[in-house]
Scaffold this active site. Structure first.
Site, PDB file in Angstrom:
ATOM      1  N   ALA A  55      37.088  35.711  30.525  1.00  0.00           N
ATOM      2  CA  ALA A  55      37.686  35.338  32.268  1.00  0.00           C
ATOM      3  C   ALA A  55      39.138  34.387  32.341  1.00  0.00           C
ATOM      4  O   ALA A  55      39.104  35.152  33.967  1.00  0.00           O
ATOM      5  CB  ALA A  55      37.208  33.353  31.891  1.00  0.00           C
ATOM      6  N   LYS A  56      40.120  35.319  31.565  1.00  0.00           N
ATOM      7  CA  LYS A  56      41.768  34.974  31.746  1.00  0.00           C
ATOM      8  C   LYS A  56      41.942  33.874  32.666  1.00  0.00           C
ATOM      9  O   LYS A  56      42.605  33.967  33.620  1.00  0.00           O
ATOM     10  CB  LYS A  56      42.180  36.562  32.536  1.00  0.00           C
TER      11      LYS A  56
END
Lengths: 325, 325
Positions: B146-147
């Site tokens: 998802a960073k």
């Protein structure tokens, strides 16, 4: 140009003096609201913004129309909702709608923060919130605060999330992965791409202040974006309110590129120094975002009126220090 | 220790030789699958991982159990789905399930990339995919790619998204905003926090390679995380496969901290150099992620078998170069 979108039905609101109350609903309580007006289907007479005008152009008009640099951040946190509102997911849209109706003539933009929705499976509530703004106040740009950042086909998917699914005017993006992580966003010339530069938090300096060739990384980022990434003239920067001297340096690098400025209100940045450091010659260039100080100004039935008062107060404080065009 | 989770019902799979076919379903076509087995309610006999074992411990067991450093990235792209699968949102889970069933005994982890789900309003499909892995293969860690990166209460909301809503074992996080953006994640000591360090893409160098005090930023990031952020021993780093010499430098800084390694497969990193540069003394330390080369290995009815063959090929290539413990 989408002038039809400057929706005449709300002229009355704009003509009302800023008295800390909303002209048509100030004396109605939350419980007494007529839901049919608010949930009515979108009128086809309202032309939604569909990329006919660039984000920057839309923002410039919005700054002027509301005589405001303020942006209300929509961070709906169930645990902080005012007492009269049920603490369930369905209330998120109602809460946002109250805040929007109470502040729409005082702001230049709204900024929903996606984490507050995705944490509680409230994507539908985010969609409804954005649709509500676009249908009822189509001249006000919507910024999705998502701080996305990835590469290749994943970055393409994130642009779809922001610009197709939610159909927002602008999105915040994290530049750490470099040009090819921003490129799919940058190709959308009618949208605004708001890249993190120098953020407002205490830990921001851990990376952003490291010195490269005699200057801090955030200045490199500002230069990179201004000189190489802004080929569609659709870039903006996130520059926190907490360090006016850094903001001033960034302003000197990027010319009139607009800044999204968090850190006012709950985070306590000094308004005078920040406006002086960040504004452009004509007294604009800033989207000053406040969330919790406005959203949770009151815990009672008057929460929307309190949000309005708080917004007026901040708007007036900011306007005191703006250059006149 | 959650040994019960080392689910006996799948032992038969593990005992099957790696012949490029799945032992129990290889000759069944997609259309012939019996849906009731796959959609049956979660058995209460399967103990889901509930933070009783740390992510790193779970990962170590998973490396050993499957004798594999491979991670299959779940990037379900409707436009690339094999012909026999309907290109609609409901197919996303079915597609993922086929891939998971075809590869579960060959991998050390699965990594769904959230953008592929959120771009098409498929959060439910992501939830079902994660639930499916946890119910059927509870020993395999799930990494949400998802960073994310934000501060304060927003970061808290992102931890809720990853660890409560999706209940994954680990999540990828962007470090650009500094310590306080990572801190709410780091507090979850049983989960893995996988921070971007040196990514695999062409533009990665724009920021990550800038030189500070004689060393590139990614080395500063590695040191910062290793020395200051890893107080709960739950940090990992994203280190791309494309630059083995950089990976080698990072390994020398962070000791045995595991790396999530994208850039193999579609991005074309050299396996031998990468494994040699990145592995720890005992031949682990890497979560080598491949997505498209596996997911879309065939466009036909045999897509799951083709995915299995591709995974075996890559697993064997990797294992050739691993140190023996």
């Amino acid at each position: 140009m989408n002038r039809g979108a400057d929706c005449v039905e709300h002229l009355a609101w704009r003509l009302a003096p800023e008295q800390g109350t909303r002209p048509d609903t100030a004396h109605r309580s939350f419980k007494l609201r007529l839901p049919d007006r608010r949930t009515a289907p979108v009128s086809t007479a309202i032309m939604p913004y569909e990329g006919k005008m660039s984000f920057i152009e839309k923002l410039k008009r919005s700054w002027k129309k509301g005589n405001s640099l303020l942006c209300v951040g929509l961070d709906p946190d169930l645990s902080r909702f005012p007492k009269p509102i049920d603490k369930n997911i369905e209330s998120i849209f109602s809460f946002n709608r109250e805040i929007i109706d109470a502040t729409h003539d005082l702001v230049c933009a709204y900024k929903p923060q996606i984490a507050y929705f995705s944490a509680v499976s409230a994507e539908k509530q985010l969609e409804k919130t954005i649709d509500y703004i676009r249908s009822n106040y189509p001249h006000i740009p919507v910024i999705l605060d998502a701080k996305r950042g990835d590469i290749g086909s994943t970055a393409e998917m994130y642009t779809k999330e922001a610009f197709s699914r939610y159909n927002v005017d602008a999105v915040t993006v994290n530049p750490y992965m470099g040009y090819d992580s921003a490129e799919p966003f940058l190709q959308h010339k009618d949208r605004g791409i708001i890249l993190l530069c120098r953020t407002s938090n205490n830990g921001a300096g851990d990376l952003q202040d490291l010195i490269v060739d005699g200057v801090p990384i955030y200045e490199h980022v500002a230069r990179l974006i201004s000189e190489k990434w802004n080929f569609n003239r659709n870039c903006l920067l996130v520059v926190g309110a907490t360090w006016p001297s850094k903001m001033s340096r960034i302003r000197s690098i990027v010319g009139d590129m607009p800044f999204l400025v968090p850190g006012v209100g709950a985070q306590g940045g000094n308004v005078k120094e920040m406006v002086t450091a960040g504004q452009t010659a004509n007294g604009t260039g800033l989207i000053i975002s406040s969330s919790r100080a406005i959203l949770y100004a009151s815990n009672g039935i008057d929460f929307a009126e309190a949000a309005r008062s708080e917004t007026i107060k901040l708007k007036n404080t900011v306007n005191q220090f703006r250059n006149t065009a």
